[in-house]
Design a protein around this motif. Structure first.
Motif, PDB file in Angstrom:
ATOM      1  N   VAL A   1       0.936  -1.247   0.318  1.00 16.28           N
ATOM      2  CA  VAL A   1      -0.496   0.494  -0.170  1.00 16.28           C
ATOM      3  C   VAL A   1       0.750   1.023  -0.558  1.00 16.28           C
ATOM      4  O   VAL A   1       1.839   1.568   1.132  1.00 16.28           O
ATOM      5  N   SER A   2       0.779   2.227  -0.907  1.00 15.78           N
ATOM      6  CA  SER A   2       1.963   3.859  -0.906  1.00 15.78           C
ATOM      7  C   SER A   2       0.846   4.852  -0.943  1.00 15.78           C
ATOM      8  O   SER A   2       0.001   4.832  -1.345  1.00 15.78           O
ATOM      9  N   LEU A   3       0.768   5.218   0.525  1.00 18.08           N
ATOM     10  CA  LEU A   3       0.353   6.320   0.653  1.00 18.08           C
ATOM     11  C   LEU A   3       1.527   7.584   1.382  1.00 18.08           C
ATOM     12  O   LEU A   3       2.718   6.952   1.846  1.00 18.08           O
ATOM     13  N   SER A   4       1.188   8.671   0.964  1.00 17.48           N
ATOM     14  CA  SER A   4       2.502   9.527   1.847  1.00 17.48           C
ATOM     15  C   SER A   4       1.799   9.284   3.450  1.00 17.48           C
ATOM     16  O   SER A   4       0.586   9.215   3.969  1.00 17.48           O
ATOM     17  N   ARG A   5       3.314  10.646   4.120  1.00 16.90           N
ATOM     18  CA  ARG A   5       3.313  10.235   5.027  1.00 16.90           C
ATOM     19  C   ARG A   5       1.861  11.104   5.842  1.00 16.90           C
ATOM     20  O   ARG A   5       1.735  11.222   6.793  1.00 16.90           O
ATOM     21  N   GLU A   6       1.397  12.775   4.975  1.00 14.93           N
ATOM     22  CA  GLU A   6       0.235  13.024   5.588  1.00 14.93           C
ATOM     23  C   GLU A   6      -0.601  12.120   5.317  1.00 14.93           C
ATOM     24  O   GLU A   6      -1.366  12.261   6.254  1.00 14.93           O
ATOM     25  N   ARG A   7      -0.862  11.376   3.910  1.00 14.02           N
ATOM     26  CA  ARG A   7      -2.372  10.618   4.218  1.00 14.02           C
ATOM     27  C   ARG A   7      -2.140   9.399   5.660  1.00 14.02           C
ATOM     28  O   ARG A   7      -3.546   9.577   6.255  1.00 14.02           O
ATOM     29  N   ILE A   8      -0.963   8.799   5.333  1.00 10.85           N
ATOM     30  CA  ILE A   8      -1.144   7.761   7.105  1.00 10.85           C
ATOM     31  C   ILE A   8      -0.927   9.077   8.268  1.00 10.85           C
ATOM     32  O   ILE A   8      -2.358   8.368   9.368  1.00 10.85           O
ATOM     33  N   ARG A   9      -0.637  10.256   8.391  1.00  5.19           N
ATOM     34  CA  ARG A   9      -1.620  11.017  10.181  1.00  5.19           C
ATOM     35  C   ARG A   9      -3.006  11.223  10.130  1.00  5.19           C
ATOM     36  O   ARG A   9      -3.095  10.921  10.947  1.00  5.19           O
ATOM     37  N   LYS A  10      -3.139  11.625   8.672  1.00  2.59           N
ATOM     38  CA  LYS A  10      -4.686  12.187   8.778  1.00  2.59           C
ATOM     39  C   LYS A  10      -5.476  10.884   9.062  1.00  2.59           C
ATOM     40  O   LYS A  10      -6.920  10.526  10.025  1.00  2.59           O
ATOM     41  N   ILE A  11      -5.132   9.536   8.342  1.00  2.63           N
ATOM     42  CA  ILE A  11      -5.768   8.538   8.385  1.00  2.63           C
ATOM     43  C   ILE A  11      -5.402   7.220  10.017  1.00  2.63           C
ATOM     44  O   ILE A  11      -6.803   7.537  11.121  1.00  2.63           O
ATOM     45  N   LEU A  12      -4.889   8.107  10.805  1.00  3.40           N
ATOM     46  CA  LEU A  12      -4.425   7.418  12.330  1.00  3.40           C
ATOM     47  C   LEU A  12      -5.612   8.620  13.347  1.00  3.40           C
ATOM     48  O   LEU A  12      -5.959   7.943  13.808  1.00  3.40           O
ATOM     49  N   LYS A  13      -5.094  10.111  12.977  1.00  7.33           N
ATOM     50  CA  LYS A  13      -5.948  11.094  13.597  1.00  7.33           C
ATOM     51  C   LYS A  13      -7.838  10.432  13.159  1.00  7.33           C
ATOM     52  O   LYS A  13      -8.104  10.401  14.498  1.00  7.33           O
ATOM     53  N   LYS A  14      -8.204  10.304  12.059  1.00  5.43           N
ATOM     54  CA  LYS A  14      -9.336   9.653  11.718  1.00  5.43           C
ATOM     55  C   LYS A  14     -10.069   8.402  12.782  1.00  5.43           C
ATOM     56  O   LYS A  14     -11.052   8.593  13.019  1.00  5.43           O
ATOM     57  N   LYS A  15      -9.245   8.106  12.020  1.00  5.61           N
ATOM     58  CA  LYS A  15      -9.386   6.333  12.975  1.00  5.61           C
ATOM     59  C   LYS A  15      -9.133   5.697  14.322  1.00  5.61           C
ATOM     60  O   LYS A  15     -10.227   4.624  14.743  1.00  5.61           O
ATOM     61  N   ILE A  16      -8.109   6.589  15.091  1.00  8.67           N
ATOM     62  CA  ILE A  16      -7.442   5.970  16.239  1.00  8.67           C
ATOM     63  C   ILE A  16      -7.733   6.831  16.798  1.00  8.67           C
ATOM     64  O   ILE A  16      -8.142   6.202  18.505  1.00  8.67           O
ATOM     65  N   GLY A  17      -8.167   7.962  16.877  1.00 11.24           N
ATOM     66  CA  GLY A  17      -8.164   8.983  17.677  1.00 11.24           C
ATOM     67  C   GLY A  17      -6.209  10.075  17.779  1.00 11.24           C
ATOM     68  O   GLY A  17      -5.528   9.883  17.184  1.00 11.24           O
ATOM     69  N   ASP A  18      -5.995  10.331  19.162  1.00 12.77           N
ATOM     70  CA  ASP A  18      -5.252  11.167  19.692  1.00 12.77           C
ATOM     71  C   ASP A  18      -4.267  10.351  19.804  1.00 12.77           C
ATOM     72  O   ASP A  18      -2.872  11.127  20.017  1.00 12.77           O
ATOM     73  N   GLY A  19      -4.162   9.312  19.512  1.00 14.41           N
ATOM     74  CA  GLY A  19      -2.522   7.968  19.556  1.00 14.41           C
ATOM     75  C   GLY A  19      -2.081   7.808  20.998  1.00 14.41           C
ATOM     76  O   GLY A  19      -1.028   7.139  21.352  1.00 14.41           O
ATOM     77  N   LYS A  20      -2.638   8.265  21.455  1.00 15.32           N
ATOM     78  CA  LYS A  20      -2.508   7.950  23.451  1.00 15.32           C
ATOM     79  C   LYS A  20      -2.281   6.481  23.357  1.00 15.32           C
ATOM     80  O   LYS A  20      -3.154   6.024  23.097  1.00 15.32           O
ATOM     81  N   GLY A  21      -1.374   6.134  23.915  1.00 15.74           N
ATOM     82  CA  GLY A  21      -0.969   4.734  24.592  1.00 15.74           C
ATOM     83  C   GLY A  21      -0.532   3.974  23.312  1.00 15.74           C
ATOM     84  O   GLY A  21      -0.255   2.955  23.322  1.00 15.74           O
ATOM     85  N   LEU A  22      -0.442   4.888  21.820  1.00 20.99           N
ATOM     86  CA  LEU A  22       0.363   4.196  20.663  1.00 20.99           C
ATOM     87  C   LEU A  22       2.045   4.663  20.632  1.00 20.99           C
ATOM     88  O   LEU A  22       2.166   5.085  21.113  1.00 20.99           O
ATOM     89  N   ASN A  23       2.715   3.467  20.208  1.00 25.56           N
ATOM     90  CA  ASN A  23       3.579   4.165  19.882  1.00 25.56           C
ATOM     91  C   ASN A  23       4.167   4.823  18.287  1.00 25.56           C
ATOM     92  O   ASN A  23       4.407   4.186  17.246  1.00 25.56           O
ATOM     93  N   ILE A  24       3.905   5.952  18.890  1.00 21.44           N
ATOM     94  CA  ILE A  24       3.834   6.724  16.869  1.00 21.44           C
ATOM     95  C   ILE A  24       4.507   8.253  17.564  1.00 21.44           C
ATOM     96  O   ILE A  24       3.889   8.599  18.209  1.00 21.44           O
ATOM     97  N   ARG A  25       5.604   8.678  16.959  1.00 25.00           N
ATOM     98  CA  ARG A  25       5.803  10.252  17.018  1.00 25.00           C
ATOM     99  C   ARG A  25       4.842  11.248  15.954  1.00 25.00           C
ATOM    100  O   ARG A  25       5.280  10.389  14.820  1.00 25.00           O
TER     101      ARG A  25
END
Length: 145
Positions: free
Chosen positions: A121-145
């Motif tokens: 799957v080829s996505l940009s880093r900005e798109r990954i951030r938007k997907i994660l923000k939308k689907k996962i939430g604020d990312g608390k408790g996840l290992n992402i920077r």
């Protein structure tokens, strides 16, 4: 003032609309349209239906016109335009499980490479951030920077 609209239904159409109104797998807008048609058949006027369903009188009239011209198919929304997403829910679930299971921290560049290498799957880093923000939430408790 426009002429009063009166929808006439056969017993089979009335049964179809009743089944459509109570089917929870059908989108709410479609169920509302079916209800507007049955309410008019039962003697309600456009303004009464408009107040009850919380649609404008013009929208109710459009619903009637779609019923008259297209029948039951006129109650459904037309397919939306636009490109299909390149990612799927399985891709997001894969990212979530990777972030939860693995002890390391990922940045967006690393997630792009991980998706490209392991899921094709080829996505940009900005798109990954938007997907994660939308689907996962604020990312608390996840290992992402």
């Amino acid at each position: 003032m426009p002429a009063p609209l009166k929808i006439r239904l056969t017993p089979q159409e009335d049964e179809q609309l009743l089944a459509l109104k109570s089917d929870t797998n059908v989108p709410k807008r479609t169920r509302d349209r079916a209800e507007a048609i049955t309410l008019n058949f039962r003697g309600w006027n456009v303004n009464q239906i408009s107040s009850y369903i919380k649609y404008s009188p013009n929208t109710i009239r459009k619903i009637f016109y779609r019923w008259i011209t297209r029948g039951i198919e006129g109650l459904y929304d037309a397919p939306r335009t636009g490109r299909k997403p390149r990612w799927s829910e399985e891709d997001v679930n894969y990212i979530e499980s990777s972030l939860e299971k693995e002890p390391r921290t990922y940045n967006s560049y690393q997630l792009v490479e991980k998706l490209k290498k392991e899921r094709s799957v080829s996505l940009s880093r900005e798109r990954i951030r938007k997907i994660l923000k939308k689907k996962i939430g604020d990312g608390k408790g996840l290992n992402i920077r």
